[in-house]
Structure formats: structure tokens, C-alpha cells
Design an enzyme around this catalytic site. Structure first.
Site, short mmCIF file in Angstrom:
data_model
loop_
_atom_site.label_atom_id
_atom_site.label_comp_id
_atom_site.label_asym_id
_atom_site.label_seq_id
_atom_site.Cartn_x
_atom_site.Cartn_y
_atom_site.Cartn_z
N SER A 1 -18.66 -98.88 -52.48
CA SER A 1 -17.56 -97.92 -52.70
C SER A 1 -16.67 -98.45 -53.72
O SER A 1 -16.76 -99.54 -54.25
CB SER A 1 -16.64 -97.71 -51.43
OG SER A 1 -16.08 -99.09 -51.10
N CYS B 1 -26.55 -93.12 -54.42
CA CYS B 1 -25.54 -93.02 -55.64
C CYS B 1 -26.05 -92.18 -57.09
O CYS B 1 -25.27 -92.13 -57.71
CB CYS B 1 -25.48 -94.42 -56.21
SG CYS B 1 -26.54 -95.39 -56.62
N GLU C 1 -16.57 -88.50 -54.17
CA GLU C 1 -17.91 -88.63 -54.03
C GLU C 1 -18.32 -88.36 -52.56
O GLU C 1 -17.73 -89.13 -51.51
CB GLU C 1 -18.37 -90.31 -54.21
CG GLU C 1 -19.92 -90.02 -54.19
CD GLU C 1 -20.38 -91.63 -54.45
OE1 GLU C 1 -21.57 -91.70 -54.65
OE2 GLU C 1 -19.62 -92.51 -54.14
#
Length: 324
Positions: free
Chosen positions: A48, A103, A203
């Protein structure tokens, strides 16, 4: 940590000496110990934004080389001339594969001009995806990682709808009969998303595709470049001119042309940039090797006229013939 433990066990079975690869479990104290320990010279992090920034700042403050690969908001730009069927297939796989928990997932599609009819194809294809346990061979996508992740994803979907986005496909209340208590979120599509919505700024890390609209390629490029992240992006088009323009003007580290997830083979570097990366050397490929390499430069001069001279104190070293 299950996968990491399995990899470590396989490494031992393959003959890797004990102590070469270590798996350490822990939270803040463990991370700080790694960042502070003088014998650790380099740290490679994936995770993160908050954790990655902490690791980078603390590690570099202690003189370590650090690479932090962090958050992402990967956009696909869909041009009016894009092939509808192959583009829809690509978006479904890139947005919902692995339940969106990667990701490089495509989490946002920017539809240029009259290309938005592809959204209907995406929705219909997504409706046919099968949810089940990840180890089920027939599963198209599995659960998200935890109840907390499920609640967060559902909250971001709800927030987007409340902020004005339409929802042609809502996966919040999906039920998987064999796993009634599983952390499942079904494929979800939000349309008419704008840049000020929390679902766009964060995100999501779940099976959610946000759809935005642009009048032309210039506007689409501006939209992508205005986002803080720079991990990956893609353009779908039949136009070489549009593709060339996109790859030159887009400020994102990894670019796909009619390829939804532009991650090549491991011998190419993973070149995420801007808000997705902290450091000066990316991982994978030549950059990855260089990250773990400490370079040394040696400059030497050997004079031919001095070749026969022995070096005082080093018997036999530097002489043309052995000294007995």
C-alpha cells in the site's frame, strides 16, 4: 502468508541452503527492525501507499537502497475504432481476473467518442463469470482477501453510486451457494464516473470496473495523466497514429497497445512510476539485478618497463620470474 511459506518450503526442497531465504512474520516492529538493521543493505517492497512510503522514508534515512512499489489506478483508453469483441474480452479479464486484487488490474476504462457501446458487451460477459473458491478449476474469480476488504469494496461501490455514478452491474450482494460465508464480491461496473469520486481516487483492489468518458484522445490522455498513479495503462485502437501518440504523451511507466495488462516477461523491468513507485531503480529485469548489485570501479596501470621489478615485502608478486 500461506503462499510465501509454500514458496520457502519449495526452495528448501529444491536444495537452497537453510538461512539463504527467510520468511519473517510480524507487523510494525518487524518492519522497523528490517528498516533499521545495519546488516540489511537493500529493501524491496510491494504494498500500500502508506506502508510503502514509511518503508522508503525509514529505510533511506538509514542509508539503505529502497524500492517501494505501491498503489495503482490503471486506465484503459478505448478508441472508437477499437474492435468491440476483443476489447470487451480484454477488459473483462483485466478488470475481474484475480477478483481485481492485483496491482496491474485495469480498474478504469476511458471510452473515447462513441466507443461506449462496448460497455454493454463488458456487462453481458461479466454476468457469465463463475464465482467460486480459488482452487476450483471452473472458477473465473474467487473471493477477496478478507471480510474487511469486502466491506471496503462494497463501501466504495456504494459511495460511487451515491455520488452520481450509474451501476449497470452490481456485484455487492452476490451469493455463492457452496460458500455462503465467503468474502465474495461479484463483477461490478460503474458508469459515468468522474475524477472527484472517492471510488476513482482510491485504489479499490476488487472486481470493479469504473467507466469514464472523453471527447477525444487528447482529453483521455489528460485524464490518465491527471491521476496520481503511474503503474500501467493501455490503449485499444486500430490506428497506429493514435497508438504512437498515446505511448509518447502518456505519463505512465508501463504501456500496452491492444494489450490490457502490459507486464512482459520477468527479464523486462517493471517500470511503474509517479505515485505508484518510490525509488530510483525498478524491480525485475536489468534494473532488478542492478538494485541488488553494489558496483565497484577498479583503475589499474601496469608499466611494461617496471614488469621485472619485485614489490618490496611481496616476495614473488609482481616479478617476471618466481623468487625462490
Amino acid at each position: 502468508p500461506g503462499a510465501a511459506m509454500m514458496l520457502a518450503e519449495l526452495a528448501l526442497e529444491a536444495g537452497l541452503p537453510k538461512g539463504v531465504l527467510n520468511v519473517v512474520h510480524g507487523t510494525h516492529d518487524c518492519v522497523n527492525a528490517i528498516c533499521d538493521h545495519p546488516d540489511i543493505k537493500a529493501i524491496s517492497f510491494v504494498g500500500s501507499d502508506r506502508a510503502g512510503t514509511h518503508v522508503y522514508q525509514r529505510g533511506t534515512a538509514n542509508g539503505k537502497r529502497v524500492q517501494s512499489n505501491m498503489g495503482a489506478k490503471n486506465h484503459a483508453v478505448v478508441m472508437p475504432d477499437a474492435d468491440p469483441e476483443s476489447t470487451a474480452n480484454a477488459l473483462v479479464g483485466a478488470a475481474f481476473g484475480a477478483a481485481g486484487q492485483r496491482c496491474m488490474a485495469i480498474s478504469t476504462a476511458v471510452f473515447v467518442g462513441d466507443s461506449s457501446a462496448i460497455i454493454e458487451r463488458v456487462v453481458e460477459k461479466a454476468k457469465g463469470l463463475r464465482l467460486s473458491a480459488g482452487y476450483d478449476a471452473d472458477a473465473d474469480l474467487g473471493p477477496v482477501i478478507s471480510p474487511e476488504a469486502k466491506a471496503r469494496i462494497q463501501g466504495l461501490i456504494a459511495g460511487g453510486i451515491q455520488a452520481g455514478a450509474s451501476c449497470p452491474l452490481d456485484g455487492r450482494d452476490v451469493a455463492v451457494e457452496a460458500y455462503p460465508h465467503g468474502n465474495f464480491v461479484g463483477p461490478t461496473v460503474l458508469d459515468n464516473v468522474t475524477g472527484d469520486m472517492e471510488c476513482y481516487q482510491e485504489e479499490i483492489f476488487g472486481p470493479v470496473l469504473l467507466c469514464m468518458h472523453a471527447a477525444d484522445l487528447d482529453e483521455a490522455i489528460r485524464m490518465v495523466n491527471a491521476n496520481k498513479y503511474g503503474n500501467g495503462t493501455a490503449i485499444f485502437t486500430r490506428s497506429g497514429t493514435a497508438a504512437k501518440r498515446f505511448q509518447q504523451d502518456i505519463d505512465v511507466g508501463q504501456v500496452g497497445i491492444n494489450i490490457p495488462i502490459p507486464v512482459p516477461l520477468p527479464f523486462f523491468s517493471f517500470t511503474g512510476s509517479r505515485g505508484s513507485f518510490l525509488g530510483d531503480t525498478n524491480f525485475y529485469g536489468k534494473s532488478g539485478v542492478n538494485f541488488y548489485t553494489k558496483f565497484k570501479t577498479v583503475t589499474a596501470s601496469w608499466k611494461e618497463t617496471e614488469a621485472d621489478k619485485a614489490i618490496p615485502g611481496l616476495a614473488g608478486v609482481g616479478a617476471s620470474t618466481p623468487v625462490m
